[in-house]
Write an enzyme that holds these catalytic residues in place. Sequence first.
Site, PDB file in Angstrom:
ATOM      1  N   TRP A   1       0.831  -1.214   0.000  1.00 33.46           N
ATOM      2  CA  TRP A   1       0.000   0.000   0.000  1.00 33.46           C
ATOM      3  C   TRP A   1       0.865   1.263   0.000  1.00 33.46           C
ATOM      4  O   TRP A   1       0.372   2.350  -0.238  1.00 33.46           O
ATOM      5  CB  TRP A   1      -0.910   0.005   1.238  1.00 33.46           C
ATOM      6  CG  TRP A   1      -0.179   0.232   2.542  1.00 33.46           C
ATOM      7  CD1 TRP A   1       0.981  -0.371   2.948  1.00 33.46           C
ATOM      8  CD2 TRP A   1      -0.539   1.134   3.590  1.00 33.46           C
ATOM      9  NE1 TRP A   1       1.342   0.082   4.194  1.00 33.46           N
ATOM     10  CE2 TRP A   1       0.435   0.997   4.613  1.00 33.46           C
ATOM     11  CE3 TRP A   1      -1.595   2.030   3.774  1.00 33.46           C
ATOM     12  CZ2 TRP A   1       0.383   1.733   5.797  1.00 33.46           C
ATOM     13  CZ3 TRP A   1      -1.635   2.754   4.953  1.00 33.46           C
ATOM     14  CH2 TRP A   1      -0.655   2.606   5.949  1.00 33.46           C
ATOM     15  N   ASP A   2       2.163   1.081   0.242  1.00 31.60           N
ATOM     16  CA  ASP A   2       3.103   2.208   0.215  1.00 31.60           C
ATOM     17  C   ASP A   2       2.889   3.029  -1.061  1.00 31.60           C
ATOM     18  O   ASP A   2       2.956   4.256  -1.053  1.00 31.60           O
ATOM     19  CB  ASP A   2       4.556   1.718   0.223  1.00 31.60           C
ATOM     20  CG  ASP A   2       4.890   0.811   1.406  1.00 31.60           C
ATOM     21  OD1 ASP A   2       3.991   0.103   1.882  1.00 31.60           O
ATOM     22  OD2 ASP A   2       6.055   0.786   1.831  1.00 31.60           O
TER      23      ASP A   2
ATOM     24  N   GLU B   1       0.889  -2.243  12.434  1.00 35.18           N
ATOM     25  CA  GLU B   1       1.112  -3.695  12.483  1.00 35.18           C
ATOM     26  C   GLU B   1       1.452  -4.197  13.882  1.00 35.18           C
ATOM     27  O   GLU B   1       1.751  -5.373  14.050  1.00 35.18           O
ATOM     28  CB  GLU B   1       2.203  -4.086  11.485  1.00 35.18           C
ATOM     29  CG  GLU B   1       1.778  -3.842  10.051  1.00 35.18           C
ATOM     30  CD  GLU B   1       2.775  -4.352   9.026  1.00 35.18           C
ATOM     31  OE1 GLU B   1       3.885  -4.741   9.415  1.00 35.18           O
ATOM     32  OE2 GLU B   1       2.414  -4.352   7.834  1.00 35.18           O
TER      33      GLU B   1
ATOM     34  N   LYS C   1       3.318   0.638  15.918  1.00 35.84           N
ATOM     35  CA  LYS C   1       4.477   0.659  15.032  1.00 35.84           C
ATOM     36  C   LYS C   1       4.456   1.951  14.209  1.00 35.84           C
ATOM     37  O   LYS C   1       5.477   2.553  13.925  1.00 35.84           O
ATOM     38  CB  LYS C   1       4.397  -0.562  14.113  1.00 35.84           C
ATOM     39  CG  LYS C   1       5.576  -0.764  13.201  1.00 35.84           C
ATOM     40  CD  LYS C   1       5.375  -2.025  12.369  1.00 35.84           C
ATOM     41  CE  LYS C   1       6.555  -2.315  11.482  1.00 35.84           C
ATOM     42  NZ  LYS C   1       6.279  -3.409  10.542  1.00 35.84           N
ATOM     43  N   GLN C   2       3.252   2.349  13.804  1.00 34.86           N
ATOM     44  CA  GLN C   2       3.093   3.484  12.891  1.00 34.86           C
ATOM     45  C   GLN C   2       1.701   4.085  13.088  1.00 34.86           C
ATOM     46  O   GLN C   2       0.805   3.409  13.597  1.00 34.86           O
ATOM     47  CB  GLN C   2       3.258   2.996  11.460  1.00 34.86           C
ATOM     48  CG  GLN C   2       2.241   1.951  11.045  1.00 34.86           C
ATOM     49  CD  GLN C   2       2.798   0.984  10.011  1.00 34.86           C
ATOM     50  OE1 GLN C   2       3.282  -0.081  10.334  1.00 34.86           O
ATOM     51  NE2 GLN C   2       2.699   1.383   8.758  1.00 34.86           N
TER      52      GLN C   2
HETATM   53  C1  BGC Z   1       5.115  -1.437   7.413  1.00 33.03           C
HETATM   54  C2  BGC Z   1       4.076  -1.561   6.342  1.00 33.03           C
HETATM   55  C3  BGC Z   1       4.727  -1.324   4.992  1.00 33.03           C
HETATM   56  C4  BGC Z   1       5.907  -2.264   4.789  1.00 33.03           C
HETATM   57  C5  BGC Z   1       6.660  -1.996   3.520  1.00 33.03           C
HETATM   58  C6  BGC Z   1       6.242  -2.402   7.125  1.00 33.03           C
HETATM   59  O1  BGC Z   1       7.247  -2.237   8.075  1.00 33.03           O
HETATM   60  O2  BGC Z   1       4.561  -1.728   8.673  1.00 33.03           O
HETATM   61  O3  BGC Z   1       3.062  -0.607   6.556  1.00 33.03           O
HETATM   62  O4  BGC Z   1       3.810  -1.486   3.985  1.00 33.03           O
HETATM   63  O5  BGC Z   1       6.797  -2.093   5.859  1.00 33.03           O
HETATM   64  O6  BGC Z   1       7.212  -0.734   3.506  1.00 33.03           O
END
Ligand code: BGC
Length: 806
Positions: A367-368, A496, A608-609
């Site tokens: 989804w980035d 996550e 995490k984010q």
């Molecule tokens: C993040 C995801 C992201 C992925 C790739 C992961 O560490 O939690 O949101 O899509 O990295 O960048």
Amino acid sequence: MSAGPAPIYPPDPWAIRETSFDPAQLRRNETIFSLGNGHLGMRGNFEEGFPGGVVGTYINGFYEETPITYGEIAYGYAKNRQVMLNVADGKAITLSVGGERFDLSSGTILSSERTLDLARGVLHRRVAWRSPAGREVEIRVRRLVSLSRRHAAVIDWSVSLLRGSCPIEVESAIDGSVGNQSAADDPRIGTRFAERPLRTMQREAEGARGILVQKTRMTGFVLACAMDHVVESGALEQGPAVACSTSPDRASVTVQAQAREGSILRLVKYLAYCTSREFPGESCARRAREEVTRTLKAGIETLLEEQAQTLSQFWHGADVQIEGDHSLQQGVRFNLFSLFQSAGRDGCTSIAAKGLTGEGYEGHYFWDTEIYVLPFFIYSNPQIARALVAYRLGILGKARARAAEMSQRGALFPWRTIGGEETSPYYPAGTAQYHINADIVHAFRTYILATGDRTLLSEGGAEMLFETARLWADLGTRIPRRNGAFCINEVTGPDEYSALVNNNAYTNLMARENLEYAAATAEEMRRDNPAELERISAAIGLSGAEIEEWRRAAETMYLPFDRELGIWLQDDGFLDRAPWDFAGTPPESYPLLLHYHPLVIYRHQVLKQPDVVLAQVLLGHRFSMAEKKRNYDFYNPLTTGDSSLSPCIQCVAAAELGYIDAAYEYFSRTARMDLDDVNGNAGDGIHTAAMAGTWVSLVQGFAGMRDIGGRLSFKPRLPGSWICLRFRLRFRDRLLQVTIRRQAVTCDLLEGDPLDISIRGKELRPAPGRPITESLLPTLECVIFDLDGVITDTAEMHFQAWSRLA
Ligand code: BGC
């Protein structure tokens, strides 16, 4: 003022420079000095190699599959990994001087410098070296991966003998024996293949040319790499003599000469990579030969000129200038340049989390692309944005099949993939991120509103909207205990560090947008293009009643909110989790994912984010300012930033709330994420989402740009040390330049018809040749005095209040 440690590369607004060689930083520098064009990517390896490096060449969308081995499998688990392959290395050029091999791990390095020129797209290298036996040479290299010829790269390599006289031999090769990395202790890197994924089908060499053709075992993809050389020399005693040969997995061209002091031998190596992703497998070799011939005929000077022109066009629309901070300026340009090098342009590929610079995350698209990267391309280079959107339309069939496999109607896009199938082996932080569907639709809608280009709707876009809406309608349930509200259970949101939750606010909000937009599009089509709606309805069995259902699901969507705290809940159970012991977690225990079992993390209030905060950045108009502040104040201290996707969103949210110092701090992290190796893993490849997040931070954070329903508005706030922030936006066939200084913002329409925008709530209409300047000085609109309470000296208090306001 720049947060954090001193920059690794000397600040320079248009270049990244390494002024000496440090073997400990080999991998990081290989990533930073990568070159690419969205199709072909080459790490910045030394031509002669160096122990411990990752010799890397990647083709976007060129992958191998290998079955995922599960200790315990269950129905519907992703079946195969897809791995972007590290393909034949065309960069290899080795030198031997009087029988001694040029190698920076032996002898003495007299000087070593590399410069990546961000304006011209060329990597320069210059190294002077003394061999163990005392021979001295200088090597100069210019390398480029052509941004205008997708299959082509060129390396202009020359050696001059600085002292004495001796035979020299140069071998230039295509080396097909390279392979992918793997790291057993980090889930973010690598895969082990049972057998080497690429088999050599053909190797040939003739004169100064060579070709190697390889084929993957499982996917059956073919890759041909062809090379040709122009050899030039000056002041040699004898030679040059050119010979060629092949050996298993290798084609090479050798040049021998007798050199003396001042002798120069130059090889211009032209390379072409063609694959069966574009051409019939049996024609790849011919295509690669033709391509290399064409490039050689054009010659290096033409390639350099084309490269500079392509980049000048790119920067014309994309450049962002920060006056007052050289190192951030450098970070911003490096990031935008890297995005341009990484994004697929052919509609069949997207942008990998690490671009084409390394093997982290196996070259997967996440989804980035939609949430982080697309905003940059939509507003600076809509053609590339269109191609990235088209990639998703191309895999709609596979998304349908995946939804069926997951017992669902409609389409479910894969959390991570290259070819379109779901490949995430860990479903709680993979397949469970259903929000990917809504993320794709969000980006699709932004693209249409910002460009006015509706053609994609009839090229699968409308179908995608309907099939994703259909999935949400089928996935959610009306739960009586929640007054019949529409609930979406057992999903993972963007964060996550919480998995398999009920009613993730981000997911529900984004799903609601998806449902509403699909219903509105169907309505519009019924009015404007009923035949097209009928065609699609017949093809996918869509009825009017179903569209009604989408509306009802959207209207009754359950949105978790805690009245006591006045915050949106990340999910139903968030407040029932234990607090995380931040004070007792030492810095070396981050990122948590490498030090704690997922279950330990999941049962705590730790992020995490950003999750709710991301929702308020993307869908700001759905939140009140007070809610935004409370959400940020609550969730931000719980956010570890263990994902590189964090700081840019924290920056935008902080800037909107006027937390400018915090916004600046987050911005510095995202802007120099790879240049300063903030997360310590730049060696595995760049962080494309964070790079694009740099643009998002500047334009949506500090400039406060919002595009709600296709209307641009700005609320600028500059960090204290900046003199000026300037950027351009492409918007509905216009090019708008925005210049923000401390006292005023100027909007200058450089191309296109007059445009209605708003600045700090004021409606304005810049027109060509008539820039508009709006003051940013604070204005006093009203003064409210609270005279309640015990006031002993009212006059004094009034006086102080007025003095402060003045
Ligand atoms: C993040 C995801 C992201 C992925 C790739 C992961 O560490 O939690 O949101 O899509 O990295 O960048």
